[in-house]
Design a protein around this motif. Structure first.
Motif, PDB file in Angstrom:
ATOM      1  N   ALA A 184       0.854  -1.191   0.000  1.00 23.59           N
ATOM      2  CA  ALA A 184       0.000   0.000   0.000  1.00 23.59           C
ATOM      3  C   ALA A 184       0.886   1.236   0.000  1.00 23.59           C
ATOM      4  O   ALA A 184       1.880   1.278   0.724  1.00 23.59           O
ATOM      5  CB  ALA A 184      -0.904   0.014   1.238  1.00 23.59           C
ATOM      6  N   PRO A 185       0.565   2.236  -0.832  1.00 22.31           N
ATOM      7  CA  PRO A 185       1.357   3.470  -0.788  1.00 22.31           C
ATOM      8  C   PRO A 185       1.213   4.169   0.558  1.00 22.31           C
ATOM      9  O   PRO A 185       0.122   4.235   1.114  1.00 22.31           O
ATOM     10  CB  PRO A 185       0.761   4.317  -1.917  1.00 22.31           C
ATOM     11  N   VAL A 186       2.356   4.650   1.092  1.00 21.91           N
ATOM     12  CA  VAL A 186       2.358   5.295   2.403  1.00 21.91           C
ATOM     13  C   VAL A 186       2.940   6.696   2.260  1.00 21.91           C
ATOM     14  O   VAL A 186       3.987   6.886   1.647  1.00 21.91           O
ATOM     15  CB  VAL A 186       3.217   4.492   3.409  1.00 21.91           C
ATOM     16  N   SER A 187       2.248   7.683   2.809  1.00 23.74           N
ATOM     17  CA  SER A 187       2.782   9.048   2.850  1.00 23.74           C
ATOM     18  C   SER A 187       2.953   9.442   4.308  1.00 23.74           C
ATOM     19  O   SER A 187       2.027   9.305   5.105  1.00 23.74           O
ATOM     20  CB  SER A 187       1.813   9.998   2.139  1.00 23.74           C
ATOM     21  N   LEU A 188       4.143   9.913   4.654  1.00 23.83           N
ATOM     22  CA  LEU A 188       4.442  10.257   6.053  1.00 23.83           C
ATOM     23  C   LEU A 188       4.329  11.760   6.267  1.00 23.83           C
ATOM     24  O   LEU A 188       4.836  12.548   5.485  1.00 23.83           O
ATOM     25  CB  LEU A 188       5.855   9.791   6.410  1.00 23.83           C
ATOM     26  N   ILE A 189       3.643  12.133   7.341  1.00 21.32           N
ATOM     27  CA  ILE A 189       3.625  13.541   7.764  1.00 21.32           C
ATOM     28  C   ILE A 189       4.221  13.597   9.156  1.00 21.32           C
ATOM     29  O   ILE A 189       3.661  13.025  10.088  1.00 21.32           O
ATOM     30  CB  ILE A 189       2.183  14.084   7.878  1.00 21.32           C
ATOM     31  N   ASN A 190       5.339  14.278   9.320  1.00 20.72           N
ATOM     32  CA  ASN A 190       5.869  14.529  10.660  1.00 20.72           C
ATOM     33  C   ASN A 190       5.323  15.863  11.127  1.00 20.72           C
ATOM     34  O   ASN A 190       5.333  16.841  10.394  1.00 20.72           O
ATOM     35  CB  ASN A 190       7.400  14.557  10.666  1.00 20.72           C
ATOM     36  N   THR A 191       4.846  15.890  12.349  1.00 20.55           N
ATOM     37  CA  THR A 191       4.223  17.117  12.860  1.00 20.55           C
ATOM     38  C   THR A 191       5.182  17.921  13.732  1.00 20.55           C
ATOM     39  O   THR A 191       4.768  18.814  14.449  1.00 20.55           O
ATOM     40  CB  THR A 191       2.969  16.787  13.690  1.00 20.55           C
ATOM     41  N   SER A 192       6.486  17.588  13.663  1.00 19.50           N
ATOM     42  CA  SER A 192       7.422  18.173  14.621  1.00 19.50           C
ATOM     43  C   SER A 192       7.773  19.625  14.329  1.00 19.50           C
ATOM     44  O   SER A 192       8.417  20.279  15.136  1.00 19.50           O
ATOM     45  CB  SER A 192       8.695  17.346  14.684  1.00 19.50           C
ATOM     46  N   ALA A 193       7.342  20.162  13.170  1.00 18.75           N
ATOM     47  CA  ALA A 193       7.600  21.576  12.910  1.00 18.75           C
ATOM     48  C   ALA A 193       6.862  22.410  13.954  1.00 18.75           C
ATOM     49  O   ALA A 193       5.804  22.034  14.409  1.00 18.75           O
ATOM     50  CB  ALA A 193       7.113  21.941  11.512  1.00 18.75           C
ATOM     51  N   GLY A 194       7.431  23.535  14.321  1.00 18.09           N
ATOM     52  CA  GLY A 194       6.757  24.394  15.289  1.00 18.09           C
ATOM     53  C   GLY A 194       7.217  24.122  16.702  1.00 18.09           C
ATOM     54  O   GLY A 194       8.362  23.738  16.928  1.00 18.09           O
ATOM     55  N   PHE A 195       6.303  24.276  17.642  1.00 16.49           N
ATOM     56  CA  PHE A 195       6.676  24.197  19.052  1.00 16.49           C
ATOM     57  C   PHE A 195       6.795  22.755  19.541  1.00 16.49           C
ATOM     58  O   PHE A 195       5.943  22.282  20.305  1.00 16.49           O
ATOM     59  CB  PHE A 195       5.644  24.937  19.906  1.00 16.49           C
ATOM     60  N   GLY A 196       7.802  22.034  19.071  1.00 15.62           N
ATOM     61  CA  GLY A 196       8.067  20.714  19.622  1.00 15.62           C
ATOM     62  C   GLY A 196       7.127  19.628  19.150  1.00 15.62           C
ATOM     63  O   GLY A 196       7.140  18.527  19.662  1.00 15.62           O
ATOM     64  N   GLY A 197       6.318  19.915  18.147  1.00 17.25           N
ATOM     65  CA  GLY A 197       5.499  18.846  17.579  1.00 17.25           C
ATOM     66  C   GLY A 197       4.051  18.942  17.950  1.00 17.25           C
ATOM     67  O   GLY A 197       3.704  18.997  19.121  1.00 17.25           O
ATOM     68  N   GLU A 198       3.209  18.977  16.946  1.00 13.74           N
ATOM     69  CA  GLU A 198       1.780  18.979  17.214  1.00 13.74           C
ATOM     70  C   GLU A 198       1.357  17.579  17.629  1.00 13.74           C
ATOM     71  O   GLU A 198       1.898  16.579  17.192  1.00 13.74           O
ATOM     72  CB  GLU A 198       1.003  19.410  15.962  1.00 13.74           C
ATOM     73  N   CYS A 199       0.356  17.546  18.487  1.00 15.88           N
ATOM     74  CA  CYS A 199      -0.111  16.293  19.053  1.00 15.88           C
ATOM     75  C   CYS A 199      -1.262  15.717  18.247  1.00 15.88           C
ATOM     76  O   CYS A 199      -1.945  14.815  18.686  1.00 15.88           O
ATOM     77  CB  CYS A 199      -0.584  16.579  20.464  1.00 15.88           C
ATOM     78  N   HIS A 200      -1.496  16.272  17.062  1.00 14.60           N
ATOM     79  CA  HIS A 200      -2.643  15.845  16.273  1.00 14.60           C
ATOM     80  C   HIS A 200      -2.363  16.193  14.819  1.00 14.60           C
ATOM     81  O   HIS A 200      -1.457  16.968  14.522  1.00 14.60           O
ATOM     82  CB  HIS A 200      -3.886  16.615  16.721  1.00 14.60           C
ATOM     83  N   LEU A 201      -3.134  15.622  13.921  1.00 15.00           N
ATOM     84  CA  LEU A 201      -3.103  16.076  12.531  1.00 15.00           C
ATOM     85  C   LEU A 201      -4.242  17.060  12.335  1.00 15.00           C
ATOM     86  O   LEU A 201      -5.346  16.831  12.822  1.00 15.00           O
ATOM     87  CB  LEU A 201      -3.307  14.886  11.580  1.00 15.00           C
ATOM     88  N   ASP A 202      -3.973  18.154  11.633  1.00 14.16           N
ATOM     89  CA  ASP A 202      -5.067  19.025  11.253  1.00 14.16           C
ATOM     90  C   ASP A 202      -5.252  18.917   9.734  1.00 14.16           C
ATOM     91  O   ASP A 202      -4.515  18.217   9.036  1.00 14.16           O
ATOM     92  CB  ASP A 202      -4.859  20.464  11.728  1.00 14.16           C
ATOM     93  N   ALA A 203      -6.266  19.622   9.233  1.00 15.41           N
ATOM     94  CA  ALA A 203      -6.634  19.470   7.822  1.00 15.41           C
ATOM     95  C   ALA A 203      -5.506  19.909   6.889  1.00 15.41           C
ATOM     96  O   ALA A 203      -5.296  19.316   5.832  1.00 15.41           O
ATOM     97  CB  ALA A 203      -7.906  20.270   7.551  1.00 15.41           C
TER      98      ALA A 203
END
Lengths: 289, 114
Positions: free
Chosen positions: A141-160
């Motif tokens: 299955a194709p997998v796309s990775l989103i790291n949320t660590s940009a910003g203040f130490g990493g967002e704790c959720h995915l937003d739109a």
């Protein structure tokens, strides 16, 4: 309290005469923009003017109605994502859980089980590292990775917007199903619409029976609750009936599947739900056209 | 800890609504069914507005209780736990009337541009 006024230009505002301000007093003034405190009006009776005219004697404040949801911008982006998913004919599931509940293991099983039944893609959200994405890579299955660590130490959720940023790396038009693996967290992901068709969560029986009462927003948000690690039940004091009663108290309508992502027991039922979502969506799409 | 993200959203909207005018106070309404820690929200607000034209602008949080209306007996109940049950007949066929608010209600804005 002050009163709302509507002006000819359509703006609504409220002159702020908070708290101890007597009601009959409020009738006597404050109906124009030229609200003037030097008109001999007595303001000493406990009147607390939040607008604080003292520092800015020449400019008072008006209360201007905004009435916009805090997440309006996120919701607009989520709607754009949703429109893109519909156009591509892909049904999207936002998969949430606490850390360690077994989302990634469930996804590995799901990729294998759905092989030949539906074309599945994965959007993988993590605060840091590509460990989960690596684990899923190469399974078909194709997998796309989103790291949320940009910003203040990493967002704790995915937003739109984060989800949108990961879509370009996926062949959406070639997919039937897209599972968005959210960041492991029972609080924040529930608040953010990412454009999904359905929300599902993985709950592990090692987490305790009271979780629906402690995290009602998450449990209320879900269309499907996957109860994972049932192979461990013989070794735990976990009271499944009590958990189910708590879940029903918070969310009477959620779908339920009991499974073990480790042993594979119950995986078929989960995959049937996914395929059913996709089939219903395809019918709805053909009805529209 | 998504309060920082929420404050970023509030800041964007308020900056747009301010139209270059001073804003003394922002009024937000947050329902019972929202997981917002008021202290974290206030802390994030201070952090984000510092050094902007909204520095010193107060954030006023109004909590909205969760009220359900029973579809069977019509009674209204203010929830003290996140359990969707009628306080009168104990039925669970209830509709949520309020408690999911996540709203920027109003701003106290200077009448004149800076």
């Amino acid at each position: 309290m002050g009163r709302f006024h509507r002006h000819a230009d359509g703006t609504v505002h409220q002159h702020e005469h908070a708290d101890a301000h007597a009601d009959d007093h409020a009738d006597d003034h404050g109906h124009g923009h030229g609200h003037d405190h030097d008109d001999g009006h007595e303001h000493d009776n406990g009147h607390r003017d939040v607008g604080d005219h003292t520092g800015y004697p020449e400019t008072g404040t008006d209360r201007v109605a905004v009435l916009e949801t805090i997440l309006a911008e996120n919701d607009r982006t989520a709607d754009r994502n949703r429109a893109d998913f519909e156009r591509a004919g892909v049904v999207t599931v936002n998969l949430m859980s606490s850390p360690g509940a077994g989302k990634t293991t469930l996804l590995k099983r799901t990729i294998a089980e759905l092989s030949g039944r539906a074309r599945l893609g994965i959007l993988e959200g993590d605060i840091a590292t590509s460990l989960d994405a690596d684990e899923l890579d190469g399974l078909g299955a194709p997998v796309s990775l989103i790291n949320t660590s940009a910003g203040f130490g990493g967002e704790c959720h995915l937003d739109a917007t984060m989800v949108r940023s990961g879509l370009g790396r996926l062949p959406l038009a070639d997919l039937d199903l897209l599972i968005i693996e959210n960041v492991g967290n029972l609080v924040c992901p529930a608040e953010f619409d990412v454009g999904q068709a359905a929300r599902a969560m993985v709950y592990a029986v090692t987490e305790g029976e009271e979780k629906p009462l402690k995290y009602p927003v998450m449990f209320r948000a879900c269309d499907m609750v996957v109860i994972n690690k049932i192979d461990l039940l013989p070794h735990l004091d976990f009271d499944l009936d009590r958990f189910l009663a708590n879940l029903r108290a918070v969310n009477p309508g959620a779908g339920l599947v009991q499974l073990s992502a480790r042993s594979g027991a119950g995986i078929g039922q989960w995959c049937d739900w996914l395929v059913g979502l996709q089939a219903r969506s395809a019918v709805a799409a053909s009805d529209r056209s | 800890m998504h309060e920082l993200a929420l404050c970023e959203a509030i800041l964007d909207t308020v900056t747009r609504q301010a139209g270059g005018r001073r804003v003394d106070r922002v009024h937000v309404r947050i329902g019972y069914f929202r997981q917002v820690v008021p202290d974290s929200l206030l802390f994030s607000w201070e952090l984000l507005t510092e050094g902007t034209e909204l520095a010193g602008c107060a954030l006023d949080i109004e909590h909205v209780p969760a009220i359900v209306e029973c579809r069977s007996c019509g009674a209204r109940t203010t929830l003290d736990a996140p359990i969707m049950v009628c306080g009168t007949c104990v039925g669970s066929d209830v509709a949520l009337l309020c408690g999911e608010e996540f709203l920027i209600a109003s701003i106290d804005r200077a009448r004149e541009v800076f």
